[in-house]
Design an enzyme around this catalytic site. Sequence first.
Site, short mmCIF file in Angstrom:
data_model
loop_
_atom_site.label_atom_id
_atom_site.label_comp_id
_atom_site.label_asym_id
_atom_site.label_seq_id
_atom_site.Cartn_x
_atom_site.Cartn_y
_atom_site.Cartn_z
N ASP A 226 0.53 -1.33 -0.15
CA ASP A 226 -0.03 -0.10 -0.44
C ASP A 226 0.68 1.41 0.04
OD1 ASP A 226 -1.84 2.11 0.32
OD2 ASP A 226 -2.38 0.94 2.28
N THR A 227 0.97 2.13 -1.06
CA THR A 227 2.09 2.62 -1.05
C THR A 227 1.63 4.09 -1.15
OG1 THR A 227 1.41 3.40 -3.47
CG2 THR A 227 3.16 2.49 -2.91
#
Length: 156
Positions: free
Chosen positions: A26-27
Amino acid sequence: WASQVSENRPVCKAIIQGKQFEGLVDTEADVSIIALNQWPKNWPKQKAVTGLVGIGTASEVYQSTEILHCLGPDNQESTVQPMITSIPLNLWGQDLLQQWGAEITMPAPLYSPTSQKIMTKMGYIPGKGLGKNEDGIKVPVEAKINQKREGIGYPF
């Protein structure tokens, strides 16, 4: 570790304190979050001082009381002090992704736009293999230079 962008979300495994976890890359997340139901009961945690934003409303938010040793998907050494809450899956946030050297790349096309159009008209589906059952090679065959000057085209 590499993951192609598709309808499947990019997940990878990490080993924290010797225990394996699978999580979503999850950037957008600043910190990594472990699902409460996966957090080992004998690992210490405390009520979090700050809340979590972006995952809806979480009534119980904890944080590990210790900084934990972590091995990334390719055995990258890292440390993490994750948040813990009731979410359906673990999230690997920027705190770990940066230590792992994660990057998002967009490779140059292997073929010219013209050749891509021709192949598409012939029934080629990007990402699938060549052939009747789409199970053939997915990348071009790499040409190898014949340094010995032997074989086809060279006298023996």
